[in-house]
Design an enzyme around this catalytic site. Structure first.
Site, PDB file in Angstrom:
ATOM      1  CG  HIS A  51      -1.919  -1.130   1.175  1.00 45.98           C
ATOM      2  ND1 HIS A  51      -2.321  -1.826   2.289  1.00 45.98           N
ATOM      3  CD2 HIS A  51      -2.587  -1.651   0.117  1.00 45.98           C
ATOM      4  CE1 HIS A  51      -3.210  -2.747   1.914  1.00 45.98           C
ATOM      5  NE2 HIS A  51      -3.390  -2.653   0.607  1.00 45.98           N
ATOM      6  CG  HIS A  93       0.191  -3.790   5.486  1.00 44.49           C
ATOM      7  ND1 HIS A  93      -0.709  -3.439   4.523  1.00 44.49           N
ATOM      8  CD2 HIS A  93       0.695  -5.000   5.123  1.00 44.49           C
ATOM      9  CE1 HIS A  93      -0.756  -4.404   3.618  1.00 44.49           C
ATOM     10  NE2 HIS A  93       0.076  -5.367   3.955  1.00 44.49           N
ATOM     11  CD  GLU A 140      -2.036  -3.307   9.432  1.00 44.04           C
ATOM     12  OE1 GLU A 140      -1.726  -2.132   9.142  1.00 44.04           O
ATOM     13  OE2 GLU A 140      -2.756  -4.027   8.718  1.00 44.04           O
TER      14      GLU A 140
HETATM   15 ZN    ZN Z   1      -1.879  -1.747   4.318  1.00 42.16          ZN
END
Ligand code: ZN
Length: 1095
Positions: free
Chosen positions: A800, A897, A982
């Site tokens: 991302h 992420h 994350e």
């Molecule tokens: Zn992500």
């Protein structure tokens, strides 16, 4: 015979004896002795009225007193007896709160009293006293009986109350309990429709009348009833038709003017409650605007603002005004990205085909009707089954046990996977030919060509390409890209000095950066370089605290927005930056914007007021949404003036900007004077739903949605500065390439390092694949064997593009892996690392937030990635499939992420048991066998990394995530320790960094601590004899092994948004549905409770 228990007890009191008598009388086939029953009930009433303890005796647990009393009420026809019993019940239920009413309801009391009401209503002239007592009792019971509304309707009680009201409008004694009962009736949506048809809306307006301080209790109940009725669209329309909107506004103004000591805040709030519900319909909003409602509520609110206790009025007014604010069109020709990248293969059903198949001229910015509303008809069957609603949390949890079983299946023939063998030369390397010149070389691009036997054709090309670029770059530092770029913009070419970041940042080199930029292919063909990427970022030494939110900040911002409508002449509306139509006005009276550089994202800037700008972000390329990431440049600022910036097309419903996160700013002046760094900046930051409508095309088919505004205020410190703003610390693809060059230079003879091109992206960029491990101790057989058989750790990041923090964590991991520390050497000796540091280079380069050039989220393609559309995912998955096929399934897979809505760093993993625990699947979880090894790494991280929070981790497999890397690598590849890590974009609320925003130093530390955790994991997972080599760690290990066995309860399933309630209600929604309505629960509270809840 079922005798009341207490009647048999020794020394039973008088009231219990009387109840016993009453019970015997009930038992008679026909109640003949009216006199006796009158007498007994009369005596009980007297006792209750005079002795508090008798009430307790009747209501004591296990007593059948209530049953006896209700049976008598049901059986008797004698008015005096009925009145006695109603008085008894009224007395009993007055105190004792919910429990006593609960007993009454559970014994069927509501229906008995309602039936009595209906029977009495049939009489020609029912006793007023009886009606009064019945309604008083129902008024007590109604609010606590969830089914009250339905029971009343089914028994036919609604009209009895309504008729009684109509006949007794002047009889205040009777009016109040009737209205109280009516208020409860009206809270049921079906009743509201039916009452509206009976003229109750009109009736309420008669009761309300003009401003008067008499009977305020009555007025309050009537207003609440009216507000409840107006939730029905039909009733709201009825009120609009009869011009009640201006009437309500006039009443509100009346109270506002007269209630100078604010004793009747709740009445004023109830009036607003009525207006709020009427304006749920389009006609209501129109009537509100026509009646000058915006100005009235704006002005009254402005006068209420200084009095904090009037906040509920200001908040409700603000809610109404936001709802009625005419929806604006986003100032764009189309919501499709400004840039289009033609794809070679466009699947007909894919998002890109859909996006570009619309006929020309279709307006995708707003829907046909600017104010969407389905037909204003009430649905008759809603809200009665509210208790049947399922817990929404469980919807997404995978319940199919077969899908939960990790099954390592080779889905492709090995022949097809054999081509990936070339990426795993470490498995066959024999080191018989001594690698040429692996000595420590300084940063010299030539060194690339001296690597051992050409690693691959791709790499050779890269090498050749780079030496050529170096030549170009030597010119481009002074001219070319640099000269046309920001240097020219600042007009300070001659004075500009490059800060010596290379000394502070070992992996940074401005000249090398420019070289790298030259080889980066962007869709818009960027030629400029942003200063921050060129100079580099040195993490500041000071702490950056999570910003404490100033009370009322959102409200004041919203009021400024509303002023645009109230004072339209103050609004400049001057476009100062526009990627769609390039030439813009530049009269020297405004800021200059720019984002035409790698990772830049700003589509348009509009000067709204002298020091306020609306900013619009560009959609991800080949898509029409996903805007969140921003990175742009500002210049021509005035010093010392607060500038307000509003990003007006945000999409998410909430943001960490509401919870203390600040934007990042980079000042070129600061950089030149020795502080090249991104700093957290901005005040008055908040995030709320705005008045720009979002078309159904942009909102996935949903109509009537709005965008959100992220607003922040900045005061610039330097004259002639060039400043950059970003959502998070930028980390471009060119930066990655530069870092990899520098890392390669850190090789020592002990380090085995290979960089290959995994594949080319759709945009023509290289996706690098790294292999890092330790060189074998010798070329002896044992050492070669140990080298080849090290377990594989597979790491990926930055699928991302907007999650730049993932790249900073990856940088920390890579630096650790290339470092000369004994721990790093030990780690390299333990594993073979396969790393893809940037899974989505194209998205990063082009300033996307979520997608690749295929217009898709690459982390939703892992189930069936396409070689044409998702090459990086296709080939990464293939590498993993190859590993499984040759029996070398990785020990750990982790995809880095960033998380935009939570604090700290945490992991998502996969566990059958923990998933099953969260569902009600009948399969007993004890039958499922599962190794708890998936918990070890997060547990180690929570001990090692200060930013890491174990309690935020989740190991639940969600259906919506079934095509993510984590789930596919776990389920298909069979990696038990498959994770998403994350990292917060905001900061930490636990541990050493509690209360601080996260910076690159903490992110890089996270990446290196991840390595340390892997080292400990190795010691825990190695065979026992190997473990004995590391006895110094054994204590901790045994501790860990023990805790591994003791996991008895699963982690909680973590909801997307988990922020605690705020001091100031974060009213980012202007929707009126109850869920989002912060006022909804306060309707029946007294003022003291209200203020407690509020402040
Ligand atoms: Zn992500």
């Amino acid at each position: 015979m079922n005798k009341p228990k207490m009647a048999t007890e020794k020394g039973s009191s008088r009231v219990l004896m009387l109840l016993g008598q009453l019970e015997r009388l009930n038992g008679e086939a026909v109640v003949t002795d009216i006199e006796a029953i009158r007498q007994v009930t009369g005596k009980i009433l007297h006792l209750i009225q005079t002795q508090e303890k008798t009430r307790k005796e009747i209501m004591t647990k296990g007593s059948s007193g209530m049953e006896v009393i209700l049976t008598s009420l049901e059986n008797t026809r004698d008015l005096q007896t009925i009145l006695n019993i109603l008085c008894i019940l009224n007395e009993l239920l007055t105190v004792g709160g919910g429990r006593r009413v609960g007993v009454f309801v559970s014994k069927g009391g509501t229906a008995i009293v309602l039936q009595l009401l209906v029977q009495s209503g049939k009489e020609a002239s029912p006793s007023e006293e009886l009606m009064l007592h019945l309604h008083s009792l129902l008024a007590k019971v109604g609010p606590k009986d969830r089914k009250f509304g339905i029971k009343a309707r089914l028994n036919g009680a609604l009209n009895v109350t309504v008729n009684l009201l109509k006949q007794n409008l002047q009889n205040h004694k009777l009016l109040l309990p009737c209205l109280q009962v009516l208020r409860v009736y009206s809270s049921n949506s079906v009743n509201a429709v039916s009452l509206g048809k009976s003229g109750v809306v009109e009736l309420m307006f008669k009761v309300i009348g003009p401003y008067s301080k008499k009977n305020t209790t009555l007025l309050k109940v009537a207003l609440d009833t009216l507000a409840a009725l107006l939730k029905s669209k039909m009733n709201a329309r009825r009120a609009v038709d009869r011009a009640h909107v201006p009437a309500l506004l006039a009443i509100y103004q009346d109270w506002h003017r007269n209630d100078t000591r604010h004793r009747h805040m709740l009445i004023r709030k109830s009036i607003l409650g009525c207006i709020k519900n009427i304006t749920n319909i389009k006609l209501g909003r129109k009537a509100f605007i026509d009646a000058d409602g915006m100005r009235i509520l704006y002005n009254t609110s402005a006068e209420c603002l200084p009095v904090r206790t009037l906040d509920p009025l200001v908040n409700t007014s603000s809610l109404i005004m936001r709802k009625c604010f005419p929806k604006n069109r986003l100032p764009l020709p189309t919501i499709k990205s400004v840039f289009h990248h033609p794809l070679q293969h466009v699947p007909a059903s894919g998002p890109v085909a859909q996006l570009y198949s619309q006929p020309p001229g279709v307006d995708d910015v707003v829907d046909e009707s600017d104010d969407n509303e389905d037909t204003e008809v009430d649905t008759e069957n809603d809200t009665e089954n509210e208790e049947d609603e399922k817990d929404p949390r469980n919807d997404d949890i995978e319940t199919d046990i077969n899908k939960l079983r990790s099954r390592q299946v080779l889905t492709r023939p090995f022949e097809e996977l054999r081509v990936y063998e070339r990426f795993f030369r470490e498995f066959s390397e024999d080191f018989q030919v001594k690698p040429p010149r692996l000595k420590d070389t300084p940063v010299d691009l030539d060194s690339i060509s001296i690597s051992k036997a050409p690693e691959s054709k791709l790499e050779l090309e890269l090498v050749q390409g780079l030496s050529q670029l170096l030549l170009d770059a030597s010119q481009s530092v002074n001219g070319g890209c640099g000269g046309e770029g920001p240097q020219e913009e600042s007009g300070e070419q001659a004075v500009l000095e490059v800060p010596d970041t290379a000394a502070l940042l070992p992996l940074h080199d401005p000249d090398l950066y420019l070289v790298m930029v030259k080889g980066t292919c962007s869709v818009p063909g960027y030629t400029e370089v942003a200063y921050p990427d060129y100079f580099g970022h040195v993490a500041p030494n000071f702490r950056e605290h999570i910003l404490e939110r100033v009370y009322g900040v959102q409200r004041s911002k919203i009021f400024q927005d509303i002023e645009r409508l109230i004072h339209p002449t103050d609004i400049l509306d001057k476009v100062v930056y526009d990627l769609d139509f390039c030439p813009v006005i530049d009269d020297g009276e405004c800021l200059k914007f720019n984002s035409q550089f790698e990772s830049g994202n700003l589509r348009k800037a509009i000067q709204v007021r002298k020091f306020e700008y609306d900013l619009v972000l560009n959609s991800d390329i080949n898509s029409n949404h996903y805007h969140q990431w921003f990175y742009f440049e500002v210049s021509s600022m005035r010093v010392g003036v607060p500038y307000r910036f509003n990003i007006i097309n945000c999409e998410k419903s909430n943001s960490q900007f509401n919870y203390g996160m600040q934007v990042l700013m980079y000042s070129v002046q600061d950089a030149i004077s020795g502080s090249p760094r991104w700093v957290r900046t901005g005040s008055d930051i908040c995030y709320y739903k705005n008045h720009f409508s979002r078309s159904s095309i942009a909102a996935g088919g949903q109509k009537g949605k709005s965008y959100y505004t992220m607003t922040f205020t900045v005061t610039f410190q330097h004259k002639d500065d060039v400043c950059y703003f970003a959502y998070h610390y930028p980390y471009t693809y060119s930066t990655l390439k530069m870092h990899l060059q520098k890392l390669r230079a850190l090789r020592t003879p002990q380090i085995y390092y290979r960089q290959e091109q995994l594949c080319e992206t759709l945009g023509g960029n290289c996706c690098p694949l790294l292999t890092i491990t330790a060189m074998p101790e010798s070329t002896g057989n044992d050492h070669i064997c140990q080298f080849r058989n090290r377990p594989v750790v597979f790491l990926t990041a930055r699928v991302h593009p907007g999650e730049t923090n993932a790249s900073w964590v990856m940088k920390g991991t890579l630096e650790f892996l290339m470092s000369s520390s004994p721990l790093a050497q030990s780690l390299r000796e333990s594993y073979i690392f396969k790393i893809i540091p940037m899974l989505n280079p194209d998205g990063v380069i082009n300033g996307n937030h979520r997608c690749s050039l295929s217009g898709e989220d690459l982390n939703r393609q892992w189930l069936t990635p396409s070689a044409e559309l998702h090459p990086t995912i296709y080939h990464t998955k293939s590498l993993l499939q190859y590993l499984t096929a040759i029996g070398r399934t990785p020990l750990v897979f982790c995809d880095y992420h960033g998380h935009s809505r939570k604090k700290n760093v945490f992991m998502y993993g996969c566990s059958i048991k923990e998933t099953v625990w969260q569902t009600n699947v009948s399969a007993s979880s004890s039958d499922l066998q599962e190794d708890l090894g998936y918990r070890t790494l997060p547990k180690l991280l929570s001990q090692l990394a200060p930013a890491f929070s174990l309690s935020s981790c989740s190991f639940v497999v969600e259906r919506s995530k079934e095509s993510t890397a984590r789930v596919v690598v776990w389920r298909e590849i069979g990696v038990q320790r498959s994770y998403t890590m994350e990292s917060t974009l905001c900061g930490c609320d636990q541990g050493k960094y509690k209360g601080l925003q996260i910076g690159t130093r903490e992110l890089e530390e996270m990446g290196s601590q991840f390595c340390v955790a892997l080292l400990r994991l190795r010691r825990l997972t190695s065979p026992l004899e190997l473990r004995n080599h590391h006895t110094h760690l054994l204590d901790m290990e045994s501790d860990l092994i023990e805790t591994r066995c003791n996991i008895t309860c699963p982690t909680t399933y973590v909801m997307e948004e988990d922020e605690p309630a705020f001091l100031e209600e974060v009213d980012y929604s202007a929707e009126s549905d109850e869920e989002n309505d912060p006022d909804a629960d306060h309707a029946h509270l007294d003022p003291s409770e209200l203020s407690q809840n509020r402040f």
